[in-house]
Every structure is written in structure tokens, then in C-alpha cells.
Enzyme design. Structure first.
Site, PDB file in Angstrom:
ATOM      1  N   TYR A  67      31.090  48.957 -22.151  1.00 12.32           N
ATOM      2  CA  TYR A  67      30.377  49.513 -23.306  1.00 12.32           C
ATOM      3  C   TYR A  67      30.903  48.941 -24.620  1.00 12.32           C
ATOM      4  O   TYR A  67      30.141  48.700 -25.551  1.00 12.32           O
ATOM      5  CB  TYR A  67      30.428  51.053 -23.306  1.00 12.32           C
ATOM      6  N   ARG A  70      29.273  45.660 -25.110  1.00 12.64           N
ATOM      7  CA  ARG A  70      27.888  45.806 -25.545  1.00 12.64           C
ATOM      8  C   ARG A  70      27.826  46.299 -26.995  1.00 12.64           C
ATOM      9  O   ARG A  70      26.986  45.861 -27.772  1.00 12.64           O
ATOM     10  CB  ARG A  70      27.113  46.769 -24.624  1.00 12.64           C
ATOM     11  N   HIS A 123      17.402  57.490 -23.040  1.00 16.96           N
ATOM     12  CA  HIS A 123      18.703  57.202 -22.416  1.00 16.96           C
ATOM     13  C   HIS A 123      19.880  57.355 -23.379  1.00 16.96           C
ATOM     14  O   HIS A 123      20.963  56.835 -23.112  1.00 16.96           O
ATOM     15  CB  HIS A 123      18.686  55.794 -21.790  1.00 16.96           C
ATOM     16  N   CYS A 134      35.138  69.212 -23.342  1.00 11.42           N
ATOM     17  CA  CYS A 134      34.544  70.310 -24.119  1.00 11.42           C
ATOM     18  C   CYS A 134      33.098  70.052 -24.534  1.00 11.42           C
ATOM     19  O   CYS A 134      32.442  70.927 -25.089  1.00 11.42           O
ATOM     20  CB  CYS A 134      35.404  70.603 -25.358  1.00 11.42           C
ATOM     21  N   CYS A 154      40.596  67.627 -28.112  1.00  6.48           N
ATOM     22  CA  CYS A 154      41.000  68.594 -27.074  1.00  6.48           C
ATOM     23  C   CYS A 154      41.782  67.919 -25.952  1.00  6.48           C
ATOM     24  O   CYS A 154      42.256  68.584 -25.034  1.00  6.48           O
ATOM     25  CB  CYS A 154      39.785  69.329 -26.507  1.00  6.48           C
ATOM     26  N   GLY A 191       8.847  44.900 -22.538  1.00  5.50           N
ATOM     27  CA  GLY A 191      10.219  44.463 -22.247  1.00  5.50           C
ATOM     28  C   GLY A 191      10.959  45.379 -21.294  1.00  5.50           C
ATOM     29  O   GLY A 191      12.148  45.579 -21.429  1.00  5.50           O
TER      30      GLY A 191
HETATM   31  P1  OAD Z   1      15.699  45.511 -17.473  1.00  8.80           P
HETATM   32  O1  OAD Z   1      16.854  44.610 -17.743  1.00  8.80           O
HETATM   33  O2  OAD Z   1      15.572  46.109 -16.121  1.00  8.80           O
HETATM   34  O3  OAD Z   1      14.341  44.724 -17.718  1.00  8.80           O
HETATM   35  C1  OAD Z   1      14.120  43.965 -18.881  1.00  8.80           C
HETATM   36  C2  OAD Z   1      12.768  43.280 -18.751  1.00  8.80           C
HETATM   37  O4  OAD Z   1      12.525  42.589 -19.973  1.00  8.80           O
HETATM   38  C3  OAD Z   1      12.694  42.244 -17.628  1.00  8.80           C
HETATM   39  O5  OAD Z   1      11.540  42.489 -16.843  1.00  8.80           O
HETATM   40  C4  OAD Z   1      12.563  40.909 -18.366  1.00  8.80           C
HETATM   41  O6  OAD Z   1      11.699  39.995 -17.729  1.00  8.80           O
HETATM   42  C5  OAD Z   1      11.972  41.333 -19.688  1.00  8.80           C
HETATM   43  N1  OAD Z   1      12.299  40.451 -20.829  1.00  8.80           N
HETATM   44  C6  OAD Z   1      13.415  39.714 -21.044  1.00  8.80           C
HETATM   45  N2  OAD Z   1      13.354  39.098 -22.238  1.00  8.80           N
HETATM   46  C7  OAD Z   1      12.173  39.459 -22.799  1.00  8.80           C
HETATM   47  C8  OAD Z   1      11.538  39.148 -24.026  1.00  8.80           C
HETATM   48  N3  OAD Z   1      12.088  38.362 -24.946  1.00  8.80           N
HETATM   49  N4  OAD Z   1      10.317  39.692 -24.260  1.00  8.80           N
HETATM   50  C9  OAD Z   1       9.721  40.495 -23.334  1.00  8.80           C
HETATM   51  N5  OAD Z   1      10.283  40.817 -22.160  1.00  8.80           N
HETATM   52  C10 OAD Z   1      11.484  40.313 -21.898  1.00  8.80           C
HETATM   53  O7  OAD Z   1      15.730  46.611 -18.619  1.00  8.80           O
HETATM   54  P2  OAD Z   1      15.069  48.054 -18.658  1.00  8.80           P
HETATM   55  O8  OAD Z   1      13.718  48.047 -18.037  1.00  8.80           O
HETATM   56  O9  OAD Z   1      15.209  48.543 -20.034  1.00  8.80           O
HETATM   57  O10 OAD Z   1      19.513  52.471 -17.975  1.00  8.80           O
HETATM   58  O11 OAD Z   1      16.057  48.862 -17.736  1.00  8.80           O
HETATM   59  C11 OAD Z   1      15.885  50.236 -17.601  1.00  8.80           C
HETATM   60  C12 OAD Z   1      17.205  50.947 -17.558  1.00  8.80           C
HETATM   61  O12 OAD Z   1      18.042  50.389 -16.548  1.00  8.80           O
HETATM   62  C13 OAD Z   1      18.051  50.819 -18.810  1.00  8.80           C
HETATM   63  O13 OAD Z   1      17.705  51.733 -19.807  1.00  8.80           O
HETATM   64  C14 OAD Z   1      19.424  51.088 -18.313  1.00  8.80           C
HETATM   65  C15 OAD Z   1      19.366  50.193 -17.106  1.00  8.80           C
HETATM   66  O14 OAD Z   1      20.322  50.326 -16.198  1.00  8.80           O
HETATM   67  C16 OAD Z   1      20.679  53.114 -17.946  1.00  8.80           C
HETATM   68  O15 OAD Z   1      21.720  52.588 -18.318  1.00  8.80           O
HETATM   69  C17 OAD Z   1      20.583  54.497 -17.449  1.00  8.80           C
END
Ligand code: OAD
Length: 243
Positions: A67, A70, A123, A134, A154, A191
Site C-alpha cells: 500500500y 501504491r 472500495h 478501536c 490505542c 476501465g
Molecule cells: P482490473 O485491474 O481488474 O481491470 C482493469 C481493466 O482496465 C482491464 O480490463 C484493462 O484492460 C483495462 N485498462 C487498462 N488500461 C486502460 C486504459 N488506459 N483505458 C481503459 N481501460 C484500460 O481493475 P478493476 O476492474 O478496477 O479491489 O478491479 C476491481 C477490483 O479488484 C479493484 O477495485 C481491487 C481489485 O483487486 C480491491 O482491492 C478490493
């Protein structure tokens, strides 16, 4: 793609109710790695291995390192043309008295920075810390964070204020996201790989309630078969052309 883009732009101009679901792909052009696909691994760990309460209980230091990494990338990043276009779309729809809801799975805060207003964060927020003891929450934008996992006054460990696999979504945000999806004339998924539930289920909710569905993504998604518009490519290039 020109003609598809054109018909979606016209539909958005007439729509009185629009809901959007964004995922990591919209922030990729800001230099923040997505979770799946190329660049999705960190030191050979996948997000499913790190973003869980079990991983944090087992190795809080490892999870915090991820984290912290990131947070460092996000702190340096800026909202891109895709985030800005969505803020513009919200203003465009507000001008004609319509409703616009931006539901995001992202925890990076770039939609806020781009000027979007009605945001539902499914999320959580990477800049929030929450005590596992706490429950106290605090905002913390320090980068880098301490070498050891941070602690609450705490004494309890502080964890990122995000939702991990196996945890429930924030109830009010989820409720509003479902409501917006049910009311949407047009639902845009941008995305997102659309494989993580319950977030991806919003597309089903919208479709069942009669919305037309648009998918803007770099690669195919499981919802393409249900989509009225499929725009394949980079969000930062496609979204500005929808205004
Ligand atoms: P993903 O990483 O699963 O998917 C990202 C998508 O964006 C992929 O299908 C790519 O092809 C696409 N992509 C990449 N670059 C792009 C661009 N410039 N323009 C358009 N599309 C593009 O991410 P999420 O779907 O957000 O959750 O993942 C869902 C959740 O899984 C996240 O919120 C996180 C993760 O683990 C938690 O941490 C709980």
C-alpha cells in the site's frame, strides 16, 4: 469506432440519468498500475493475495509495503483526460437537470481531484487509515509512511481504509450505487475487468432495469455481450470525445 462514439455522444446529450462505474483502467494513464493484466503483479504477488484481512493478519508489514508503494505512485500522479472528461460529463448532465452518479472501485481519489462531485466509493479510500482495535479512522497523506506498520494511539494496528476481498462494501455507498444503476438510462463501465463482485453486479442491475450499457475498456469484458456500445481503447482518449 467513430460512428459508435457518435451515437453514444448523442445518447448522453439526451439522457436524464446516467450512472458510471470506473475501475483501475481509468487511472492507468496516470501511471497507476491496474490489478489484473500486464503490470498487475507486485513482487510476484497478485492483489488477491495481498488485499485480504488474512494477509494483513499474517504479514501486516508486507501488506503495508504494497500500500505504501501504491500511495507513493498515487501521490505523484495526476488526474488524466479520462477523469477530467467524466467531471465534464457530470457538469453537462447537471446543466440540463439530469442525474449523474460516478461509482468507482478505485481508492486513489483521482476522480475527486478531477472535479467530479457525486462519487460513490465502493472500495474505500487509500488515504484513510482505520484501527483494527478501536475502529478509529484518520486521514493520512504521509508518503512514505513509517517503515513499520503504523499504530493507533490505542496501540492497535492501523490498516488502510479500503475494502478487502471477503469484506462487505460500505452500506450507504452501495445502496446509492444500486439506486443510481436502477435509475440509469445509460450505464457506462469504464476501465474495469468487471470480474469483481458485487461491483460488477451493478451492470446487471442496470441492464435488468432497462438501461443501455456502454463499455469503454482496453480489452474485452464479460459484459460485452450485453453492451449496446463497445469502445475498445484507452479511456483517456475515448472519454473526451464523448462530450
Ligand atoms: P482490473 O485491474 O481488474 O481491470 C482493469 C481493466 O482496465 C482491464 O480490463 C484493462 O484492460 C483495462 N485498462 C487498462 N488500461 C486502460 C486504459 N488506459 N483505458 C481503459 N481501460 C484500460 O481493475 P478493476 O476492474 O478496477 O479491489 O478491479 C476491481 C477490483 O479488484 C479493484 O477495485 C481491487 C481489485 O483487486 C480491491 O482491492 C478490493
Amino acid at each position: 469506432m467513430g460512428e459508435i462514439l457518435e451515437t453514444l455522444r448523442e445518447a448522453l446529450q439526451q439522457a436524464k440519468s446516467v450512472a458510471v462505474l470506473t475501475g483501475a483502467g481509468i487511472s492507468a494513464e496516470s501511471g497507476i498500475p491496474t490489478f489484473r493484466g500486464p503490470g498487475g503483479l507486485w513482487r510476484n504477488y497478485s492483489p488477491q493475495e495481498l488485499a485480504t484481512p488474512e494477509a494483513f493478519a499474517r504479514d501486516p508489514r508486507l501488506v503495508w509495503e504494497w500500500y505504501d508503494w501504491r500511495r507513493g505512485l498515487i501521490a505523484k500522479a495526476q488526474a488524466n483526460a479520462g477523469h477530467l472528461a467524466l467531471a465534464g460529463l457530470e457538469r453537462q448532465i447537471a446543466q440540463v437537470g439530469g442525474r449523474f452518479t460516478l461509482v468507482t472501485q478505485n481508492v486513489d481519489g483521482l476522480h475527486d481531484r478531477a472535479g467530479s462531485r457525486n462519487i460513490r466509493k465502493l472500495h474505500g479510500d487509500i488515504w484513510l487509515l482505520r484501527c483494527v482495535g478501536c475502529g478509529r479512522e484518520e486521514r493520512n497523506e504521509q508518503v512514505p509512511l513509517t517503515a513499520l506498520p503504523p499504530r493507533c494511539t490505542c496501540g492497535g494496528l492501523l490498516r488502510p481504509g479500503v475494502v478487502w476481498f471477503g469484506e462487505p462494501l460500505p452500506l450507504e455507498e452501495w445502496g446509492r450505487a444500486v439506486q443510481a444503476s436502477r435509475n440509469a438510462e445509460i450505464f457506462l463501465a469504464i476501465g474495469t475487468s468487471a470480474v469483481v463482485y458485487p461491483a460488477a453486479g451493478l451492470m446487471e442491475v442496470a441492464k435488468e432495469a432497462g438501461a443501455r450499457l456502454a463499455v469503454v475498456n482496453a480489452e474485452p469484458t464479460p459484459f460485452d455481450a450485453d453492451a449496446d456500445w463497445i469502445l475498445t481503447g484507452r479511456a483517456g482518449e475515448i472519454l473526451p470525445r464523448l462530450l
